[in-house]
Scaffold this motif. Structure first.
Motif, PDB file in Angstrom:
ATOM      1  N   LEU A 196      44.545  22.494  44.859  1.00 14.66           N
ATOM      2  CA  LEU A 196      45.502  23.169  43.976  1.00 14.66           C
ATOM      3  C   LEU A 196      45.386  22.542  42.597  1.00 14.66           C
ATOM      4  CD1 LEU A 196      47.953  24.877  43.139  1.00 14.66           C
ATOM      5  CD2 LEU A 196      49.416  23.085  44.125  1.00 14.66           C
ATOM      6  N   ILE A 197      45.072  23.364  41.595  1.00 16.46           N
ATOM      7  CA  ILE A 197      44.971  22.871  40.226  1.00 16.46           C
ATOM      8  C   ILE A 197      46.183  23.358  39.450  1.00 16.46           C
ATOM      9  CG2 ILE A 197      43.652  22.936  38.083  1.00 16.46           C
ATOM     10  CD1 ILE A 197      41.134  23.110  39.698  1.00 16.46           C
ATOM     11  N   ILE A 198      46.952  22.399  38.947  1.00 17.63           N
ATOM     12  CA  ILE A 198      48.125  22.698  38.126  1.00 17.63           C
ATOM     13  C   ILE A 198      47.696  22.632  36.662  1.00 17.63           C
ATOM     14  CG2 ILE A 198      50.474  22.005  37.536  1.00 17.63           C
ATOM     15  CD1 ILE A 198      50.153  22.905  40.404  1.00 17.63           C
ATOM     16  N   THR A 199      47.866  23.705  35.931  1.00 18.52           N
ATOM     17  CA  THR A 199      47.414  23.740  34.542  1.00 18.52           C
ATOM     18  C   THR A 199      48.596  23.903  33.591  1.00 18.52           C
ATOM     19  OG1 THR A 199      47.108  26.144  34.540  1.00 18.52           O
ATOM     20  CG2 THR A 199      45.231  24.795  35.237  1.00 18.52           C
ATOM     21  N   SER A 200      48.386  23.376  32.399  1.00 18.81           N
ATOM     22  CA  SER A 200      49.404  23.481  31.346  1.00 18.81           C
ATOM     23  C   SER A 200      49.326  24.868  30.711  1.00 18.81           C
ATOM     24  CB  SER A 200      49.172  22.399  30.296  1.00 18.81           C
ATOM     25  OG  SER A 200      47.887  22.550  29.719  1.00 18.81           O
ATOM     26  N   PRO A 201      50.356  25.270  29.977  1.00 22.41           N
ATOM     27  CA  PRO A 201      50.374  26.606  29.369  1.00 22.41           C
ATOM     28  C   PRO A 201      49.260  26.841  28.338  1.00 22.41           C
ATOM     29  CG  PRO A 201      52.584  25.665  29.412  1.00 22.41           C
ATOM     30  CD  PRO A 201      51.650  24.585  29.796  1.00 22.41           C
ATOM     31  N   ASP A 202      48.670  25.776  27.785  1.00 23.65           N
ATOM     32  CA  ASP A 202      47.686  25.946  26.715  1.00 23.65           C
ATOM     33  C   ASP A 202      46.265  26.165  27.214  1.00 23.65           C
ATOM     34  OD1 ASP A 202      47.254  23.443  27.757  1.00 23.65           O
ATOM     35  OD2 ASP A 202      47.033  22.434  25.813  1.00 23.65           O
ATOM     36  N   GLN A 249      49.602  27.928  36.847  1.00 22.07           N
ATOM     37  CA  GLN A 249      49.975  27.598  35.474  1.00 22.07           C
ATOM     38  C   GLN A 249      51.497  27.506  35.384  1.00 22.07           C
ATOM     39  OE1 GLN A 249      49.384  30.513  32.212  1.00 22.07           O
ATOM     40  NE2 GLN A 249      48.088  28.937  31.278  1.00 22.07           N
ATOM     41  N   VAL A 250      51.987  26.344  34.933  1.00 19.17           N
ATOM     42  CA  VAL A 250      53.435  26.119  34.834  1.00 19.17           C
ATOM     43  C   VAL A 250      53.857  26.436  33.408  1.00 19.17           C
ATOM     44  CG1 VAL A 250      55.306  24.485  35.239  1.00 19.17           C
ATOM     45  CG2 VAL A 250      53.217  24.327  36.597  1.00 19.17           C
ATOM     46  N   LYS A 251      54.245  27.696  33.172  1.00 19.91           N
ATOM     47  CA  LYS A 251      54.555  28.142  31.819  1.00 19.91           C
ATOM     48  C   LYS A 251      55.823  27.513  31.266  1.00 19.91           C
ATOM     49  CE  LYS A 251      52.215  32.587  32.366  1.00 19.91           C
ATOM     50  NZ  LYS A 251      52.331  34.067  32.325  1.00 19.91           N
ATOM     51  N   GLU A 252      56.729  27.119  32.161  1.00 22.71           N
ATOM     52  CA  GLU A 252      57.990  26.538  31.699  1.00 22.71           C
ATOM     53  C   GLU A 252      57.769  25.216  30.939  1.00 22.71           C
ATOM     54  OE1 GLU A 252      58.944  28.391  35.786  1.00 22.71           O
ATOM     55  OE2 GLU A 252      57.237  27.536  34.712  1.00 22.71           O
ATOM     56  N   ARG A 272      58.563  23.237  40.884  1.00 23.41           N
ATOM     57  CA  ARG A 272      57.626  24.368  40.781  1.00 23.41           C
ATOM     58  C   ARG A 272      56.427  24.169  41.718  1.00 23.41           C
ATOM     59  NH1 ARG A 272      61.510  25.809  39.027  1.00 23.41           N
ATOM     60  NH2 ARG A 272      62.004  26.848  37.038  1.00 23.41           N
ATOM     61  N   VAL A 273      55.914  22.931  41.786  1.00 27.50           N
ATOM     62  CA  VAL A 273      54.788  22.660  42.681  1.00 27.50           C
ATOM     63  C   VAL A 273      55.230  22.804  44.133  1.00 27.50           C
ATOM     64  CG1 VAL A 273      53.162  20.880  43.465  1.00 27.50           C
ATOM     65  CG2 VAL A 273      53.618  21.163  41.019  1.00 27.50           C
ATOM     66  N   PHE A 274      56.420  22.321  44.444  1.00 28.13           N
ATOM     67  CA  PHE A 274      56.936  22.437  45.806  1.00 28.13           C
ATOM     68  C   PHE A 274      57.027  23.906  46.222  1.00 28.13           C
ATOM     69  CE2 PHE A 274      60.688  23.158  48.495  1.00 28.13           C
ATOM     70  CZ  PHE A 274      60.305  22.442  49.623  1.00 28.13           C
ATOM     71  N   SER A 275      57.589  24.729  45.346  1.00 24.30           N
ATOM     72  CA  SER A 275      57.731  26.152  45.657  1.00 24.30           C
ATOM     73  C   SER A 275      56.374  26.809  45.869  1.00 24.30           C
ATOM     74  CB  SER A 275      58.466  26.867  44.512  1.00 24.30           C
ATOM     75  OG  SER A 275      59.763  26.342  44.362  1.00 24.30           O
ATOM     76  N   TYR A 276      55.396  26.429  45.039  1.00 24.81           N
ATOM     77  CA  TYR A 276      54.070  27.029  45.157  1.00 24.81           C
ATOM     78  C   TYR A 276      53.418  26.632  46.478  1.00 24.81           C
ATOM     79  CZ  TYR A 276      49.460  28.693  43.773  1.00 24.81           C
ATOM     80  OH  TYR A 276      48.273  29.376  43.718  1.00 24.81           O
TER      81      TYR A 276
END
Length: 820
Positions: free
Chosen positions: A746-752, A775-778, A803-807
């Protein structure tokens, strides 16, 4: 007397490096033959004392037996000839003492005078070698003092007995050269021998003996203050900088590695106690048993221990018998010669001066002058005894001349114990198309010198040129087997050959088996350190390819980034992880493991370890998840502040694989794809130092710019290399990650993050087990960050954990039957 002057000339040429050590060796071998001719022309009979000749002959016989067991027969045979010559020097001095003694003192003074003058010349005029007298090779210490101690002893002796002013003036001339040679062995030996000499005089006139006492007390003071331990006294510590500045030297440790050398000798002896490693072969046990790199030596800095190790207990006892016989049969009339002999013998107990051919032969020369003639115990044996020896010396010298002229075939026919002969003929035969002949010669060469660096290195190169890479590798591996700390050049060659024969993975593992030993000595030489890291980087050797790679210290707490106003402590566990817990390497069956990679945002910079999103995620998973087969979920955080993607891959290889993760979560931002630490970090450190000196760093921090040097080096590196080139490097490490881990990712990416970067991830790290991009837009909301830092605050970490937990739950990445 021609032999006498040739000996002194050869000694002088060696001592002043006018002639190379290997060339002057042959001059010393010529001495027995020259003396034989000189005696024949003058019709002089040469006398051999019976007892001592028998004892030394026994020693030579043991050397011959030791030669049969020698691990480097070529080297041992040369030293065997040298010991033959040494005894002939003894015989020559014994037979010619009546002619030599009247001229001996003047010859020593002349030798010392010119050697002292030459020592004043610039050091760079001389070839760099430790085997000479006139210039410092280790710091400011040279061995001129060891020789001048002999001259000063004789001058003081004559001053005490004859009270001639010239002896006083000459002593004062030589004394500064002696003292500022900084030879502690010479200081101690002169004090002990000179002191005992003064005490032995029954009639003492005050002015004369007070002067002698002053000299020896001065020498003792120099000895005391040349020890590092002396300046450990609190009242002397303030004087150390002044002593170093004005005396141009640094006090040294009392033993200066001698305990290490003695240990090597004893362990070498215990391995081969009967007949040793072969005369002249101390280098091999030293390389094998050294415990501190750069302390491999060619002798134990102690003559008895060196002989014990090289020729075993029987040879040692025979040599000891030879020395004792000289002592017991010394001529009582030659008191000063006895003191000189004793001085040099003591010097050989704590120094390697006996490794200088001339100095060691000079000791035998003094022994001949000291030994008392006894007519009834002498016999005319020189022609018979020397015939075989002179013939061998003739063959050795002829072989050397033939080697120099390229006649390698006849060189080996006459004398089959030369490296140049074998190497020259093998190469000659091979390039003339005589492959079988060259191979047979190579096998014979190996049998004669199976442990020699020169032999194994040549045979490895020969087989490599021949195309027999497997045999070449065998020789290379055998060469390094003899070294606890291998020469870097040899290790490089072995690595490259092993890579060609067995593959890169095996070669990397082999190189890394030596890396800890190399790393132990980085502090000694920055050049050596840079060379090791440069090679690791060029060959991309897994485990040592990153020069600037770093990890947190495994301690209870760490505080970093002192310039940032938001300070926090971090709990660093035993495996260098910013984690509350230590995790077992072996994974229990009922545990589900998540390993997390990332940079400062995932490390949890500026928040307590317990408030980091990885720790909160672990709490959420264990609190709100229930699975019949899982009792516990462990979230192991490998992230480190400042890491780029290559460092994160290396961190996973080094720390993460062993935890056998069921899932890997990787936190990435757009900037990670254009960050290349191996280029950046060197620039960052340089710019930070420059900014500190100029005051620019403080100015930037006051404005809220907390990472000015990092930002400058990031922009400069991006400009120099270009984005595409950096992306190519990043792609290489992403592909490497696939070799280490093929499970769900699982790759978590920033909004940019851009579509280009997302596409790169999809192409490189996609896997059958599943690649998930989130992508965690928040996280674009600045309220979740510490001002002007780019780092999540406590609320930001809480949000990211949820957010990661929910995903994970929504995509069933963590097995569960019931979630609540």
């Amino acid at each position: 007397m021609i032999t006498f002057y040739l000996f002194l000339l050869s000694f002088f040429l060696e001592a002043t490096t006018v002639l190379k050590r290997e060339n002057v060796f042959f001059l010393y071998l010529l001495l027995p033959g020259l003396y034989f001719l000189e005696a024949q022309l003058s019709q002089k009979k040469i006398l051999f004392p019976k007892k001592i000749s028998f004892i030394y002959s026994l020693f030579i016989v043991i050397l011959l037996i030791s030669f049969c067991f020698s691990i480097d027969k070529i080297n041992s045979f040369d030293h065997l000839l040298y010991y033959f010559s040494a005894y002939f020097v003894f015989i020559f001095a014994l037979n010619e003492k009546e002619k030599i003694l009247p001229q001996f003192k003047a010859a020593l003074i002349t030798f010392g005078f010119f050697s002292s003058l030459i020592s004043l010349l610039p050091k760079n005029l001389f070839p760099p070698t430790a085997y000479q007298l006139v210039f410092p090779f280790y710091g400011n210490h040279n061995h001129l003092g060891d020789f001048l101690g002999i001259v000063i002893l004789w001058l003081i002796y004559d001053f005490l007995t004859k009270r001639q002013a010239i002896n006083l003036y000459l002593t004062l001339f030589f004394l500064p050269f002696f003292l500022f040679a900084y030879s502690r062995s010479a200081y101690l030996d002169l004090f002990l021998v000179g002191g005992s000499m003064v005490i032995s005089f029954k009639i003492r006139k005050k002015p004369v003996f007070e002067f002698a006492g002053f000299i020896f007390i001065l020498v003792l003071i120099f000895f005391i203050f040349s020890q590092k331990q002396t300046f450990q006294a609190s009242f002397l510590k303030p004087f150390l900088p002044a002593a170093e500045r004005y005396l141009k030297t640094q006090p040294r440790d009392l033993w200066s590695g001698r305990a290490e050398y003695f240990s090597q000798a004893i362990r070498g002896f215990l391995e081969k106690p009967l007949f040793g490693w072969g005369i002249g072969n101390f280098t091999y046990p030293s390389n094998k048993y050294v415990t501190d790199n750069l302390q491999q030596v060619s002798s134990a800095l102690n003559l008895p221990l060196t002989i014990l190790t090289e020729v075993g207990i029987f040879g040692f006892l025979a040599f000891l018998g030879f020395v004792l016989n000289i002592y017991l049969n010394r001529d009582p009339k030659e008191k000063i010669i006895f003191y000189l002999f004793l001085y040099l013998g003591l010097n050989f107990l704590t120094n390697y001066t006996y490794s200088l051919y001339g100095v060691y032969l000079f000791w035998f020369f003094l022994a001949g002058l000291l030994y008392k003639k006894k007519d009834r115990e002498e016999f005319f044996f020189y022609p018979l005894f020397s015939l075989v020896v002179l013939f061998l010396l003739f063959l050795r010298l002829t072989a050397e001349i033939l080697n120099l002229t390229g006649n390698f075939y006849w060189s080996l026919k006459l004398f089959p114990f030369t490296h140049k002969g074998y190497q020259g003929l093998i190469s000659q035969e091979f390039f003339q198309g005589e492959k079988n002949s060259a191979e047979n010669l190579a096998e014979k060469y190996y049998r004669f010198s199976s442990a020699s660096f020169s032999t194994l290195d040549f045979l490895a190169d020969f087989n490599q040129v021949e195309g027999n890479l497997k045999q070449a590798l065998i020789y290379r591996l055998e060469l390094l087997k003899n070294y606890h700390y291998p020469p870097l050049a040899a290790l490089k060659k072995t690595y490259l050959l092993k890579k060609d024969v067995e593959g890169k993975k095996q070669a990397d593992q082999y190189f890394m088996s030596f890396f800890d030993r190399l790393e132990e000595n980085f502090w000694r030489s920055s050049i050596f350190k840079d060379e090791v890291w440069r090679f690791c980087g060029q060959e991309n050797i897994v485990g040592c390819r990153f020069y600037y790679f770093y990890e947190p210290d495994p301690k209870s707490h760490e505080k970093i980034l002192k310039q940032v106003p938001y300070q926090e402590n971090y709990t660093i566990n035993k495996d260098t992880l910013n984690d509350r817990f230590n995790y077992s390497i072996e994974k229990p069956k009922d545990v589900f493991r998540v390993v997390i990679l990332g940079d400062s945002l995932t490390f949890g910079l500026l928040v307590k370890t317990k408030d980091n999103w990885t720790e909160k995620l672990e709490d959420l998973l264990n609190k709100r998840l229930i699975d019949a087969n899982i009792k516990k979920i462990e979230v192991i955080n490998l992230a480190v502040h400042g890491y780029d993607i290559p460092y994160e891959v290396e961190r996973f290889r080094k720390r993460g694989i062993k935890y056998q993760p069921d899932l890997v979560i990787w936190s990435l931002s757009s900037g990670n794809f254009y960050q290349f630490n191996e280029v950046m970090l060197g620039k960052t450190r340089l710019y930070e130092e420059e900014m500190k000196k100029s005051g620019e760093l403080n100015t930037a921090i006051k404005k809220g710019d907390y990472y000015p040097s990092w930002e400058k080096s990031y922009k400069e590196t991006l400009s120099e290399l270009g984005g595409e080139k950096i992306l190519d490097q990043i792609k290489k490490y992403l592909n490497e990650f696939n070799h280490y881990y093929r499970g769900p990712l699982l790759i978590i990416t920033s909004p940019d993050i851009s579509n280009k970067e997302t596409s790169l991830l999809s192409k490189t790290v996609n896997r059958p087990a599943g690649l998930f991009l989130r992508q965690v837009k928040e996280l674009s909301d600045s309220n979740f960050y510490f001002p002007k830092t780019g780092q999540l605050n406590k609320e930001g970490h809480q949000l990211l954990a949820e957010r990661v937990f929910s995903y994970l739950i929504d995509n069933r990445l963590v097995l569960c039957r019931r979630c609540r």
